[in-house]
Scaffold this motif. Structure first.
Motif, mmCIF file in Angstrom:
data_model
loop_
_atom_site.group_PDB
_atom_site.id
_atom_site.type_symbol
_atom_site.label_atom_id
_atom_site.label_comp_id
_atom_site.label_asym_id
_atom_site.label_seq_id
_atom_site.Cartn_x
_atom_site.Cartn_y
_atom_site.Cartn_z
ATOM 1 N N SER A 137 1.431 9.102 -2.007
ATOM 2 C CA SER A 137 0.887 10.324 -1.402
ATOM 3 C C SER A 137 0.291 10.083 -0.024
ATOM 4 O O SER A 137 -0.084 11.037 0.666
ATOM 5 C CB SER A 137 -0.181 10.928 -2.321
ATOM 6 O OG SER A 137 -1.279 10.034 -2.463
ATOM 7 N N PHE A 138 0.210 8.810 0.413
ATOM 8 C CA PHE A 138 -0.432 8.502 1.685
ATOM 9 C C PHE A 138 0.311 9.178 2.838
ATOM 10 O O PHE A 138 1.506 8.974 3.035
ATOM 11 C CB PHE A 138 -0.466 6.990 1.918
ATOM 12 C CG PHE A 138 -0.982 6.597 3.281
ATOM 13 C CD1 PHE A 138 -2.337 6.649 3.563
ATOM 14 C CD2 PHE A 138 -0.107 6.187 4.276
ATOM 15 C CE1 PHE A 138 -2.812 6.296 4.811
ATOM 16 C CE2 PHE A 138 -0.579 5.823 5.524
ATOM 17 C CZ PHE A 138 -1.929 5.880 5.792
ATOM 18 N N PHE A 190 0.832 -1.205 0.000
ATOM 19 C CA PHE A 190 0.000 0.000 0.000
ATOM 20 C C PHE A 190 0.870 1.260 0.000
ATOM 21 O O PHE A 190 0.615 2.210 -0.749
ATOM 22 C CB PHE A 190 -0.909 -0.017 1.219
ATOM 23 C CG PHE A 190 -1.757 1.210 1.373
ATOM 24 C CD1 PHE A 190 -2.922 1.366 0.641
ATOM 25 C CD2 PHE A 190 -1.397 2.216 2.264
ATOM 26 C CE1 PHE A 190 -3.712 2.495 0.780
ATOM 27 C CE2 PHE A 190 -2.175 3.351 2.411
ATOM 28 C CZ PHE A 190 -3.333 3.488 1.670
ATOM 29 N N HIS A 239 -7.126 10.796 8.824
ATOM 30 C CA HIS A 239 -6.600 11.604 7.709
ATOM 31 C C HIS A 239 -5.514 12.585 8.155
ATOM 32 O O HIS A 239 -5.460 13.720 7.700
ATOM 33 C CB HIS A 239 -7.729 12.359 7.000
ATOM 34 C CG HIS A 239 -8.730 11.447 6.351
ATOM 35 N ND1 HIS A 239 -9.994 11.869 5.981
ATOM 36 C CD2 HIS A 239 -8.656 10.147 6.010
ATOM 37 C CE1 HIS A 239 -10.654 10.856 5.451
ATOM 38 N NE2 HIS A 239 -9.857 9.795 5.445
ATOM 39 N N LEU A 245 2.518 1.676 -3.417
ATOM 40 C CA LEU A 245 1.572 2.008 -4.493
ATOM 41 C C LEU A 245 0.853 3.336 -4.274
ATOM 42 O O LEU A 245 0.303 3.899 -5.215
ATOM 43 C CB LEU A 245 0.536 0.885 -4.627
ATOM 44 C CG LEU A 245 1.070 -0.467 -5.110
ATOM 45 C CD1 LEU A 245 -0.009 -1.536 -5.025
ATOM 46 C CD2 LEU A 245 1.598 -0.355 -6.541
ATOM 47 N N ARG A 246 0.873 3.817 -3.031
ATOM 48 C CA ARG A 246 0.211 5.087 -2.706
ATOM 49 C C ARG A 246 1.234 6.054 -2.113
ATOM 50 O O ARG A 246 1.245 6.306 -0.905
ATOM 51 C CB ARG A 246 -0.922 4.847 -1.709
ATOM 52 C CG ARG A 246 -2.111 4.078 -2.259
ATOM 53 C CD ARG A 246 -3.009 4.963 -3.105
ATOM 54 N NE ARG A 246 -3.508 6.102 -2.369
ATOM 55 C CZ ARG A 246 -4.596 6.070 -1.586
ATOM 56 N NH1 ARG A 246 -5.295 4.947 -1.454
ATOM 57 N NH2 ARG A 246 -4.992 7.153 -0.948
ATOM 58 N N ARG A 287 7.802 9.038 5.935
ATOM 59 C CA ARG A 287 7.330 7.957 5.067
ATOM 60 C C ARG A 287 8.486 7.041 4.659
ATOM 61 O O ARG A 287 8.341 5.819 4.639
ATOM 62 C CB ARG A 287 6.656 8.538 3.823
ATOM 63 C CG ARG A 287 6.037 7.494 2.921
ATOM 64 C CD ARG A 287 5.390 8.127 1.700
ATOM 65 N NE ARG A 287 4.760 7.115 0.884
ATOM 66 C CZ ARG A 287 5.432 6.322 0.026
ATOM 67 N NH1 ARG A 287 6.721 6.470 -0.105
ATOM 68 N NH2 ARG A 287 4.785 5.409 -0.673
#
Length: 261
Positions: A126-127, A120, A177, A123-124, A240
């Protein structure tokens, strides 16, 4: 057991504690560094004393990081303490059941979850890099965070433990979020709550080697403060990157525990 250890061993344990504090402050997972170091440095200590000493050290770095984040990051302290209190209850419940659980059965499941998390994150990209502008978490989202990040991950912390901080960061960023810096700061506050309960239990059992814990705690505190400042300065992109590394390390650690070399 005798707590007489060589000065070289103590210095190496202090160095490991500083590194663990840094990792834990940025994204969680400092136990990957500190707990193995204690197991190697204190080979004659009963496991409960190793765990108790590890908890006494870790709480100092976590508390230092929590204070640093609270001062400089826009944290929702009310939500953080709600989740933290739930995590405290979950941790106590998990600890009460830990003796009857075969961790060898749970490790493959945890590894599968971590691999899904890693996919995840890759693939993401921007998370968690930015929070949703102006968004205030709804009561429903806060309630889900209390149940999942609080009771659920707190229960896991008491039952098994490895990667609790990392799971908290991911859950808080996903449910509420948050950007990863705010999620990491909130996770530190939640971690302090769970660690307090565990440390009280270990202390009452006489399972903390304070002669070792005190100097290590000072180094862990220093590492935690430095890690928090770096995360705040460099932002969510830096957090990240460290998160990906820690998730990979967790998978490798659990795989080694499950199947050996």
């Amino acid at each position: 057991m005798s707590t007489d250890i060589s000065l070289t061993t103590l210095l190496l344990l202090c160095l490991a504690a500083a590194g663990a504090g840094w990792v834990d402050a940025v994204v969680g997972g400092g136990g990957l560094v500190q707990l193995p170091a204690l197991l190697v440095g204190l080979p004659g200590a009963p496991p409960v004393q190793v765990l108790g000493t590890n908890k006494a050290v870790a709480i100092c770095g976590t508390a230092a990081a929590a204070v640093a984040y609270a001062r400089r990051a826009p944290l929702d302290l009310r939500t953080a303490f709600r989740v933290g209190l739930a995590a405290l209850g979950g941790s106590l419940a998990g600890a009460s059941l830990a003796a009857g659980i075969d961790s060898a059965v749970l490790r493959p499941l945890i590894m599968a979850v971590l691999l899904a998390v890693l996919a995840f994150l890759l693939l993401r990209p921007s998370f968690g890099v930015t929070a949703r502008a102006g968004e205030v978490p709804t009561r429903r989202r806060v309630a889900v965070a209390v149940l999942v990040a609080g009771l659920g991950i707190g229960f896991y912390d008491g039952l098994i433990g490895p990667g609790t901080g990392t799971f908290l960061v991911l859950a808080l960023a996903g449910i509420l979020h948050m950007d990863l810096v705010s999620a990491s700061g909130t996770a530190k506050i939640v971690n302090v709550c769970t660690n307090v309960g565990a440390l009280v239990t270990f202390t009452l059992q006489g399972a903390v080697l304070w002669q070792v814990a005190v100097p290590m705690a000072l180094c862990n505190l220093t590492g935690g403060a430095i890690g928090a400042r770096m995360a705040l300065k460099r932002g969510s992109g830096f957090v990240r990157g460290v998160l990906v590394v820690v998730v990979v390390a967790l998978v490798c650690k659990l795989a080694l525990d499950q199947w050996g070399w």
